[in-house]
Write a protein that holds these residues in place. Structure first.
Motif, short mmCIF file in Angstrom:
data_model
loop_
_atom_site.label_atom_id
_atom_site.label_comp_id
_atom_site.label_asym_id
_atom_site.label_seq_id
_atom_site.Cartn_x
_atom_site.Cartn_y
_atom_site.Cartn_z
N THR A 1 0.81 -1.22 0.00
CA THR A 1 0.00 0.00 0.00
C THR A 1 0.84 1.27 0.00
O THR A 1 0.33 2.34 -0.31
N ASP A 2 2.14 1.14 0.32
CA ASP A 2 3.00 2.33 0.27
C ASP A 2 3.52 2.62 -1.13
O ASP A 2 4.20 3.61 -1.36
N ALA B 1 8.33 -0.85 -8.31
CA ALA B 1 7.03 -1.50 -8.42
C ALA B 1 6.41 -1.69 -7.04
O ALA B 1 7.11 -1.91 -6.05
N ALA B 2 5.09 -1.61 -6.98
CA ALA B 2 4.36 -1.87 -5.73
C ALA B 2 4.04 -3.34 -5.58
O ALA B 2 3.78 -3.81 -4.48
N GLY B 3 4.05 -4.07 -6.68
CA GLY B 3 3.70 -5.49 -6.67
C GLY B 3 3.42 -5.94 -8.09
O GLY B 3 3.97 -5.40 -9.04
N ALA B 4 2.51 -6.92 -8.22
CA ALA B 4 2.21 -7.46 -9.55
C ALA B 4 0.82 -8.06 -9.58
O ALA B 4 0.27 -8.43 -8.55
N LEU C 1 3.87 -6.07 -13.65
CA LEU C 1 4.23 -5.21 -12.52
C LEU C 1 3.24 -4.06 -12.36
O LEU C 1 2.76 -3.49 -13.34
N ILE C 2 2.96 -3.72 -11.12
CA ILE C 2 2.11 -2.58 -10.79
C ILE C 2 3.03 -1.47 -10.28
O ILE C 2 3.72 -1.65 -9.28
N LYS C 3 3.04 -0.35 -10.98
CA LYS C 3 3.91 0.77 -10.62
C LYS C 3 3.05 1.99 -10.34
O LYS C 3 2.56 2.64 -11.25
N THR D 1 1.22 6.44 2.24
CA THR D 1 0.59 5.68 3.31
C THR D 1 1.22 4.29 3.37
O THR D 1 1.82 3.84 2.42
N ASN D 2 1.09 3.63 4.50
CA ASN D 2 1.62 2.28 4.62
C ASN D 2 0.75 1.50 5.59
O ASN D 2 1.04 1.40 6.77
N VAL D 3 -0.35 0.98 5.08
CA VAL D 3 -1.27 0.22 5.91
C VAL D 3 -0.77 -1.22 6.06
O VAL D 3 -0.60 -1.71 7.16
N ALA D 4 -0.52 -1.88 4.95
CA ALA D 4 -0.03 -3.26 4.91
C ALA D 4 0.06 -3.65 3.45
O ALA D 4 -0.31 -2.88 2.56
N ASP D 5 0.55 -4.84 3.20
CA ASP D 5 0.45 -5.40 1.86
C ASP D 5 -0.95 -5.98 1.72
O ASP D 5 -1.53 -6.44 2.70
N ILE D 6 -1.48 -5.92 0.50
CA ILE D 6 -2.79 -6.52 0.27
C ILE D 6 -2.71 -7.47 -0.92
O ILE D 6 -1.94 -7.27 -1.85
#
Length: 116
Positions: free
Chosen positions: A47-48, A56-59, A97-99, A105-110
């Protein structure tokens, strides 16, 4: 399905480029392919807006992701090099990849998994 939290990646001697969300997504893509599940899509993101030392934030992956990309997905996973593997553009012009850039913010990974 929606899940939150943070996975743990245990690095050995091989430590390539990527983050825990990218590694989780790549492992899921391999498993979905092996099981022949073409009706499942999984997105795992921080989430950050960042995942490991990458931009990248994830994929986001599905059961056909590995078949659309070149190279060894298993090798990339074993070498903790998910970013390099997932940073490809497939024939339809999409990159897993999600960029997003930093979100502030940094809530958690989702992880969001859609099953059709």
């Amino acid at each position: 399905l929606i899940a939150g939290g943070e996975t743990t990646v245990t690095l050995g001697k091989q430590s390539g480029k990527g983050g825990r969300n990218q590694e989780f997504a790549l492992a899921a893509a391999l498993q979905l392919q092996q099981l022949g599940l073409r009706n499942v899509v999984l997105a795992s993101v921080g989430t950050d807006g960042t995942d490991g030392p990458t931009d990248a934030a994830g994929a986001v992956v599905d059961g056909a992701t590995v078949g659309r990309l070149s190279g060894s997905a298993t090798g990339a996973l074993q070498q903790h090099d998910a970013y390099i593997y997932l940073d490809q553009i497939d024939e339809s012009g999409h990159c897993p990849l999600i960029k997003t850039g930093p979100t502030g913010t940094n809530v958690a990974d989702i992880c969001v998994t859609l099953i059709r």
